[in-house]
Write a protein that holds these residues in place. Structure first.
Motif, PDB file in Angstrom:
ATOM      1  N   CYS A   1      11.282 -16.532  21.097  1.00 32.98           N
ATOM      2  CA  CYS A   1      10.149 -16.549  22.017  1.00 32.98           C
ATOM      3  C   CYS A   1       8.844 -16.648  21.222  1.00 32.98           C
ATOM      4  O   CYS A   1       8.646 -15.883  20.278  1.00 32.98           O
ATOM      5  N   PRO A   2       7.940 -17.567  21.589  1.00 26.40           N
ATOM      6  CA  PRO A   2       6.703 -17.759  20.833  1.00 26.40           C
ATOM      7  C   PRO A   2       5.629 -16.702  21.088  1.00 26.40           C
ATOM      8  O   PRO A   2       4.614 -16.691  20.416  1.00 26.40           O
ATOM      9  N   VAL A   3       5.836 -15.818  22.054  1.00 30.02           N
ATOM     10  CA  VAL A   3       4.859 -14.765  22.343  1.00 30.02           C
ATOM     11  C   VAL A   3       5.524 -13.403  22.182  1.00 30.02           C
ATOM     12  O   VAL A   3       6.739 -13.268  22.324  1.00 30.02           O
ATOM     13  N   VAL A   4       4.735 -12.397  21.889  1.00 26.61           N
ATOM     14  CA  VAL A   4       5.254 -11.034  21.777  1.00 26.61           C
ATOM     15  C   VAL A   4       5.520 -10.503  23.179  1.00 26.61           C
ATOM     16  O   VAL A   4       4.656 -10.558  24.048  1.00 26.61           O
ATOM     17  N   VAL A   5       6.731 -10.036  23.385  1.00 24.08           N
ATOM     18  CA  VAL A   5       7.113  -9.441  24.670  1.00 24.08           C
ATOM     19  C   VAL A   5       7.509  -7.996  24.371  1.00 24.08           C
ATOM     20  O   VAL A   5       8.519  -7.749  23.716  1.00 24.08           O
ATOM     21  N   PRO A   6       6.717  -7.031  24.824  1.00 23.94           N
ATOM     22  CA  PRO A   6       6.982  -5.630  24.489  1.00 23.94           C
ATOM     23  C   PRO A   6       8.347  -5.136  24.971  1.00 23.94           C
ATOM     24  O   PRO A   6       8.816  -5.526  26.040  1.00 23.94           O
TER      25      PRO A   6
END
Length: 92
Positions: A56-61
Motif C-alpha cells: 500500500c502506498p499510504v500509511v494505514v494505521p
C-alpha cells in the motif's frame, strides 16, 4: 513501485499470529477504500478466508477499518492488523 520482500527477517517486528487458513498467492492490482472514503491503488499479495496481505502506498494505521474493492468478488471489509514499510496485513 511494488517490490518483492522477504518477510522471514521481519517476523520480530510484527505480532505473530497462528494462521489456520490456506493462503492463495495472488499478485493483483486492486483498490482499497479507507474509513474516510478515500480510495488508493494497492497490490494484493495473498488472500485467505481470514485475511489478506497487500502493498500500500499510504500509511494505514493499525486498527483502521478498510474495504478491499474486488469487482469480480465484491467489497471485503477488514481491519488492519499490522504494517511494515508499505506492506499491510488485514483481518477479514
Amino acid at each position: 513501485m511494488y517490490q518483492n520482500h522477504d518477510f522471514s527477517q521481519s517476523v520480530g517486528a510484527v505480532e505473530y499470529e497462528f494462521r489456520s487458513a490456506e493462503r492463495l498467492s495472488i499478485p493483483l492490482d486492486a483498490e482499497l477504500r479507507l474509513a474516510d472514503g478515500t480510495e488508493h491503488s494497492i497490490r494484493l499479495r495473498d488472500i485467505s478466508s481470514m485475511g489478506f496481505m497487500m502493498e500500500c502506498p499510504v500509511v494505514v494505521p493499525i486498527g483502521s477499518r478498510v474495504e478491499l474493492l474486488l469487482p469480480a468478488i465484491g467489497d471485503l471489509k477488514a481491519e488492519v492488523r499490522w504494517e511494515l514499510a508499505g506492506w499491510v496485513g488485514c483481518k477479514l
